[in-house]
Each structure stands twice: as structure tokens, then as C-alpha cells.
Write an enzyme that holds these catalytic residues in place. Structure first.
Site, mmCIF file in Angstrom:
data_model
loop_
_atom_site.group_PDB
_atom_site.id
_atom_site.type_symbol
_atom_site.label_atom_id
_atom_site.label_comp_id
_atom_site.label_asym_id
_atom_site.label_seq_id
_atom_site.Cartn_x
_atom_site.Cartn_y
_atom_site.Cartn_z
ATOM 1 N N GLY A 39 0.795 -1.240 0.000
ATOM 2 C CA GLY A 39 0.000 0.000 0.000
ATOM 3 C C GLY A 39 0.816 1.272 0.000
ATOM 4 O O GLY A 39 0.292 2.343 -0.308
ATOM 5 N N GLY A 40 2.110 1.187 0.377
ATOM 6 C CA GLY A 40 2.972 2.365 0.301
ATOM 7 C C GLY A 40 2.621 3.460 1.290
ATOM 8 O O GLY A 40 1.858 3.246 2.242
ATOM 9 N N VAL A 41 3.186 4.647 1.035
ATOM 10 C CA VAL A 41 3.032 5.777 1.967
ATOM 11 C C VAL A 41 1.570 6.187 2.102
ATOM 12 O O VAL A 41 1.066 6.379 3.201
ATOM 13 C CB VAL A 41 3.891 6.982 1.497
ATOM 14 C CG1 VAL A 41 3.560 8.236 2.298
ATOM 15 C CG2 VAL A 41 5.361 6.655 1.638
ATOM 16 N N GLY A 178 3.888 23.219 3.745
ATOM 17 C CA GLY A 178 3.397 22.461 2.590
ATOM 18 C C GLY A 178 2.156 21.685 3.021
ATOM 19 O O GLY A 178 1.658 21.859 4.144
ATOM 20 N N GLU A 199 7.382 28.789 8.182
ATOM 21 C CA GLU A 199 7.580 28.596 6.738
ATOM 22 C C GLU A 199 8.660 29.563 6.256
ATOM 23 O O GLU A 199 8.644 30.746 6.582
ATOM 24 C CB GLU A 199 6.249 28.809 5.987
ATOM 25 C CG GLU A 199 6.347 28.986 4.481
ATOM 26 C CD GLU A 199 6.982 27.816 3.737
ATOM 27 O OE1 GLU A 199 6.634 26.666 4.014
ATOM 28 O OE2 GLU A 199 7.851 28.074 2.881
ATOM 29 N N ASP A 302 5.599 8.982 -7.128
ATOM 30 C CA ASP A 302 6.493 10.011 -6.565
ATOM 31 C C ASP A 302 7.932 9.923 -7.065
ATOM 32 O O ASP A 302 8.666 10.901 -6.993
ATOM 33 C CB ASP A 302 6.552 9.873 -5.032
ATOM 34 C CG ASP A 302 5.316 10.424 -4.351
ATOM 35 O OD1 ASP A 302 4.347 10.781 -5.047
ATOM 36 O OD2 ASP A 302 5.312 10.484 -3.101
ATOM 37 N N HIS A 433 -32.144 19.615 -5.915
ATOM 38 C CA HIS A 433 -32.312 20.692 -4.945
ATOM 39 C C HIS A 433 -32.838 20.110 -3.648
ATOM 40 O O HIS A 433 -33.734 19.262 -3.682
ATOM 41 C CB HIS A 433 -33.310 21.733 -5.476
ATOM 42 C CG HIS A 433 -33.576 22.822 -4.497
ATOM 43 N ND1 HIS A 433 -32.678 23.835 -4.264
ATOM 44 C CD2 HIS A 433 -34.632 23.039 -3.671
ATOM 45 C CE1 HIS A 433 -33.177 24.634 -3.342
ATOM 46 N NE2 HIS A 433 -34.364 24.181 -2.965
HETATM 47 P P1 NAI Z 1 5.988 20.591 0.048
HETATM 48 O O1 NAI Z 1 7.126 20.720 -0.878
HETATM 49 O O2 NAI Z 1 4.605 20.731 -0.433
HETATM 50 O O3 NAI Z 1 6.159 21.677 1.234
HETATM 51 C C1 NAI Z 1 7.324 21.862 1.963
HETATM 52 C C2 NAI Z 1 7.333 23.274 2.519
HETATM 53 O O4 NAI Z 1 8.437 23.421 3.389
HETATM 54 C C3 NAI Z 1 7.462 24.352 1.442
HETATM 55 O O5 NAI Z 1 6.474 25.314 1.662
HETATM 56 C C4 NAI Z 1 8.865 24.899 1.666
HETATM 57 O O6 NAI Z 1 8.980 26.260 1.338
HETATM 58 C C5 NAI Z 1 9.041 24.695 3.170
HETATM 59 N N1 NAI Z 1 10.422 24.600 3.619
HETATM 60 C C6 NAI Z 1 11.435 23.912 3.036
HETATM 61 N N2 NAI Z 1 12.555 24.030 3.793
HETATM 62 C C7 NAI Z 1 12.233 24.798 4.872
HETATM 63 C C8 NAI Z 1 12.948 25.269 6.016
HETATM 64 N N3 NAI Z 1 14.226 24.958 6.204
HETATM 65 N N4 NAI Z 1 12.274 26.020 6.928
HETATM 66 C C9 NAI Z 1 10.967 26.324 6.749
HETATM 67 N N5 NAI Z 1 10.242 25.905 5.689
HETATM 68 C C10 NAI Z 1 10.870 25.150 4.766
HETATM 69 O O7 NAI Z 1 6.238 19.223 0.808
HETATM 70 P P2 NAI Z 1 5.351 18.368 1.810
HETATM 71 O O8 NAI Z 1 4.355 19.179 2.543
HETATM 72 O O9 NAI Z 1 6.380 17.649 2.601
HETATM 73 O O10 NAI Z 1 4.545 17.382 0.876
HETATM 74 C C11 NAI Z 1 5.217 16.505 -0.034
HETATM 75 C C12 NAI Z 1 4.282 16.151 -1.161
HETATM 76 O O11 NAI Z 1 3.200 15.357 -0.712
HETATM 77 C C13 NAI Z 1 3.704 17.381 -1.834
HETATM 78 O O12 NAI Z 1 3.957 17.343 -3.216
HETATM 79 C C14 NAI Z 1 2.241 17.293 -1.554
HETATM 80 O O13 NAI Z 1 1.449 17.751 -2.644
HETATM 81 C C15 NAI Z 1 2.004 15.808 -1.275
HETATM 82 N N6 NAI Z 1 0.884 15.649 -0.354
HETATM 83 C C16 NAI Z 1 -0.374 15.915 -0.788
HETATM 84 C C17 NAI Z 1 -1.453 15.837 0.059
HETATM 85 C C18 NAI Z 1 -2.807 16.187 -0.465
HETATM 86 O O14 NAI Z 1 -2.958 16.305 -1.666
HETATM 87 N N7 NAI Z 1 -3.811 16.380 0.375
HETATM 88 C C19 NAI Z 1 -1.306 15.443 1.453
HETATM 89 C C20 NAI Z 1 0.056 15.233 1.825
HETATM 90 C C21 NAI Z 1 1.080 15.313 0.942
#
Ligand code: NAI
Length: 444
Positions: A39-41, A178, A199, A302, A433
Site C-alpha cells: 500500500g505504500g506511503v 506544505g 515557513e 512520486d 435541490h
Molecule cells: P511541500 O514541498 O509541499 O512543502 C514543503 C514546505 O516546506 C514548502 O512550503 C517549503 O517552502 C518549506 N520549507 C522547506 N525548507 C524549509 C525550512 N528549512 N524552513 C521552513 N520551511 C521550509 O512538501 P510536503 O508538505 O512535505 O509534501 C510533499 C508532497 O506530498 C507534496 O507534493 C504534496 O502535494 C504531497 N501531499 C499531498 C497531500 C494532499 O494532496 N492532500 C497530502 C500530503 C502530501
């Protein structure tokens, strides 16, 4: 040496979906998975566990709103993290077992172990070799570490650690706004933690490049009492002092720290050794049919480029299956939808205004508020909006929905965006509706 039509490395969303589709098309398929559970992550440490927690938060919301609906109830909400965790684990296990049963009954072989390429047609696992005409790499991704704040699994956690916590930290600091950081921050804030998000860039969800979604999510976070700190750099974490120290000199009380600063692809060294090409960030480069530079080897999910979403991995799987069975067509990630699962959720598909301007596209914007919808009023869920981007010739280019059940409502528009339909398709359709979905027709 055993021979299969297809070997799939990785049993996550990209891997198991490719396996199901190809087995159903009559192929002999082997999945090699390094973890004990399939099932993975997404299933084990991502989408599903967080949604099990979101169900808890939605229930808390219902209880809190009961008074407004005329239900006088005496209540004290005491989240029992042991029980919440156990229920989440049961949910995951049930889905694991269901998935395994589906794969078994499709005749798919599964081996647990670490797969290694011997050459482009041969894989070694647990000292045995297997051959296949096509190999699919679907090895997924892992949480990134940052130098200043290294994960130790106790004080400094990654998303997987967070989902096995059996207590609710009093003060939680989340590094990275993120999707992962936001969903976990929202969950623990609503369970009772005092949460701060730190952030590095100047908005929440900066990598989405969608200001409407970012500002709507930021509002929800602030409403739930989360302290959102933008444009901030973390210098170090002080475990003894239970705090985080920022470059600005500010110190934030932290009993636990979640590092959610992105994810990186998992690449076994043998993938490099056989000459598969990767981009500068380490993602496997694939063409429009998800083929790598080696013709019979594909990559899905991914580990390859594109949005890191389970449903994008499913899409990759479909592209690969069709290419292998000789019915292929080119992929297009432009309209892949996504949702941020706060309560209420925020959902989006297709183009944004920013992208239209960037591409010099003429467009109109239609907006509608949940406050004007009867069902939303009946629910007591009048906070929210629908925003649609429409071309001059009335084609639906994009949509954002923020509010109750936005992750469901948006699906009506997806096939229309994918098939380049005009708004008449919605206008000429009678909607039930009173429903929230009715807003999509009412607004046009
Ligand atoms: P992400 O790349 O979306 O966000 C990481 C965030 O950390 C960015 O805003 C970045 O600017 C910030 N950042 C990086 N280094 C930093 C630092 N040293 N200090 C402070 N902020 C810093 O990565 P995330 O949230 O880990 O997600 C990974 C992937 O998983 C994404 O592509 C996301 O779309 C996907 N995902 C999608 C979900 C959904 O669709 N509901 C749910 C969970 C994950």
C-alpha cells in the site's frame, strides 16, 4: 530464473494500481515490495491515516456546533490518543488486507524484499533472479531532513513519526507550510496542541502557486488558532530547553517538532548503475508515456516527475498499462486536481488566474458564496466559495472550491475540464435541490 511479463518494484499507489490494471489485461505480474505491508506511503503513513484523524476532527466540529442547531448537550471532549491511534491502525490494516486480497485474486505474485537491477530485463531479490519484458519502477519518496533540525524520532519527528504518536504534544512546532505540514498542524491543533507553523517562504503552500488556495487555507489555520509564521528561518532546535530558535532571534516553545519540508524520490543505486536518467532533484525522467530512457522500463508515482499525489500515481499507472498493451496515449498533468484536507477542505482543479495571465489567456471569473446556497444554510456551513475560471468561448478552465464537502463538489466539473466542455453542459443539466453541488449550476 522465473519469467514474468511485468515486474513492478514498489507496492504503493503507482505500483499496485499498475499491477491490477496489467493483471486485468491478462499479464503475468510480480510486485516486489520492501515493507511487510502493501500500500505504500498513502495507505500506511499518508493519505489514509491523516483522513482517519480528520474524521475525528470533523466529529469534534459537529459536537461543538450542536448547540447552534438546537441540541443542548453537556460535553467535555477528551481525545484519547491511544484509542484514536488504534482506530487509525485498524483502518489501515483493514485496507491493507482488502488490497492484498484483491491483488491475490487477480493472480499477482508478491515478494517482500529489496529489488536490485541486474540488467534492464533482470531483477534480483532475496538472492533470486527474475526476468520480465517490462519493468516498472514505483519506489516512491521519503521525508526530507534539514541540516539545522535533524530527525531523532523523539523530539524531532517526520510525518511518519507524527502518525504513531500516542500522546498529544502541548506545544507543537511544524517546519514547512506544505500540504503535509498543514494537514498535521491542523489535526493536532484541533486535538488540543498549541501549534506554530514556520515557513521559509512568504505564504502557506508556496509550491502550489495558487494564491486563492493559499489564502483560504491560511484563514482556516488562523481560525483554528494556529500561529503561522512566514518568511522565517530555523537556526536550531534545543531539546533541553524544549524550543526552536529562529534566525530572527525568536524562540518558540516546542515539546515536539515536525519537519515537513518536502520529500525526495527513493532511488536504489542499481537504478543509476544501469543508466536510468534522473533530473537535478533526483526524480526519474520519463516521457509522455512514462517510459524512462531505457525503452522497456517505466516509472510511476512520486519517484518520477510531476505532482506527488496518489491519484497522479494512479494516472501514471493507467498511462503505462495502455502503452504496454498497445493502446497508448500521451499523459497531461495540467488538470490533476488536489484537495487540502482541513475542515472544511479546499479543493482545486485546472488553471488558476495566475497561470491564465502568465499564458496570456483571455478568461472570465465567476464566483459564488456558500452563503447563497440553501443546503449550506441548513447545514450551518455558510463559510465558503466556488470560483470558476472560464474562457471567452465558455470553456471551463479551472475551479477552486473552499468549504464543506468541496472535495466531493469539485468532481462534477472534472470530466468537463478534462474533456474541454463548455459551461452549457452544466447549465443544461438539472441538479438536485437542495444540495451543495447545486452551487455549480446556480453560479453560471
Ligand atoms: P511541500 O514541498 O509541499 O512543502 C514543503 C514546505 O516546506 C514548502 O512550503 C517549503 O517552502 C518549506 N520549507 C522547506 N525548507 C524549509 C525550512 N528549512 N524552513 C521552513 N520551511 C521550509 O512538501 P510536503 O508538505 O512535505 O509534501 C510533499 C508532497 O506530498 C507534496 O507534493 C504534496 O502535494 C504531497 N501531499 C499531498 C497531500 C494532499 O494532496 N492532500 C497530502 C500530503 C502530501
Amino acid at each position: 530464473m522465473l519469467k514474468y511479463d511485468i515486474i513492478i518494484i514498489g507496492g504503493g499507489s503507482g505500483g499496485y494500481r499498475s499491477a491490477e490494471l496489467l493483471a486485468n489485461a491478462g499479464k503475468q505480474v510480480l510486485i516486489i515490495e520492501k515493507e511487510q505491508s502493501i500500500g505504500g506511503v498513502c495507505l500506511n503513513y499518508g493519505c489514509i491515516p491523516t483522513k482517519a484523524y480528520i474524521a475525528v476532527i470533523e466529529t469534534i466540529e459537529h459536537i461543538k456546533n450542536a448547540g447552534k442547531l438546537g441540541l443542548d448537550i453537556d460535553y467535555t471532549i477528551k481525545p484519547d490518543m491511544n484509542k484514536i491511534l488504534a482506530r487509525k491502525d485498524r483502518t489501515v490494516k483493514m485496507l491493507n488486507m482488502g488490497l492484498l486480497k484483491t491483488l491475490n485474486s487477480a493472480g499477482i505474485a508478491i515478494i517482500n524484499g529489496i529489488a536490485e537491477f541486474v540488467n534492464e530485463y533482470t531483477i534480483k531479490v532475496n538472492n533470486k533472479t527474475f526476468e520480465a519484458d517490462h519493468i516498472i519502477i514505483a519506489t516512491g519518496s521519503l521525508d526530507k531532513d534539514i541540516k539545522a533540525v535533524k530527525r531523532d524520532g523523539e523530539f524531532i519527528l517526520n510525518s511518519k513519526d507524527m502518525l504513531s504518536l500516542n500522546s498529544i504534544p502541548e506545544n507543537l512546532s511544524v517546519i514547512g507550510a506544505g500540504v503535509i505540514g498543514i494537514e498535521l498542524a491542523f489535526i493536532f491543533s484541533n486535538l488540543g496542541s498549541k501549534v506554530t507553523i514556520i515557513e521559509y517562504l512568504n505564504s502557506v503552500l508556496p509550491t502550489l502557486n495558487n494564491s486563492v488556495v493559499s489564502s483560504s487555507v491560511e484563514k482556516t489555520l488562523k481560525l483554528s488558532g494556529i500561529n503561522v509564521m512566514l518568511n522565517k528561518s530555523v537556526i536550531k532546535a534545543d531539546e533541553k530547553g524544549r524550543k526552536i530558535i529562529l534566525e530572527s532571534g525568536e524562540e518558540i516553545k516546542s515539546d515536539k517538532i515536525l519537519v515537513a519540508t518536502g520529500r525526495y524520490p527513493i532511488i536504489h543505486k542499481s537504478i543509476k548503475e544501469i543508466g536510468i536518467k534522473m533530473d537535478n532533484n533526483g526524480f526519474i525522467i520519463t516521457d509522455k508515456r512514462n517510459r524512462t530512457n531505457i525503452n522497456n522500463i517505466y516509472a510511476a508515482g512520486d519517484v518520477t516527475t510531476g505532482p506527488m499525489l496518489a491519484h497522479k500515481a494512479y494516472y501514471d499507472a493507467m498511462i503505462i498499462k495502455n502503452d504496454i498493451i498497445g493502446n497508448g496515449y500521451d499523459k497531461d498533468y495540467t488538470n490533476i486536481p488536489y484537495a487540502i484536507f482541513t475542515v472544511p477542505p479546499v479543493s482545486h482543479a485546472g488553471l488558476t488566474e495566475e497561470i491564465c495571465i502568465e499564458r496570456g489567456k483571455d478568461y472570465n471569473v465567476k464566483e459564488f458564496s456558500y452563503a447563497h446556497n440553501g443546503r449550506a444554510a441548513a447545514y450551518g456551513a455558510r463559510m465558503g466559495f466556488v470560483k470558476m475560471i472560464i474562457s471567452k468561448d465558455k470553456q471551463i478552465l479551472g475551479i477552486t472550491v473552499s468549504g464543506k464537502e468541496s472535495d466531493l463538489i469539485i468532481h462534477e466539473v472534472l470530466p468537463l475540464i478534462y474533456n474541454k466542455c463548455k459551461i452549457d453542459a452544466i447549465i443544461n443539466t438539472v441538479h438536485i435541490h437542495p444540495t451543495l453541488s447545486e452551487m455549480i449550476a446556480e453560479m453560471l
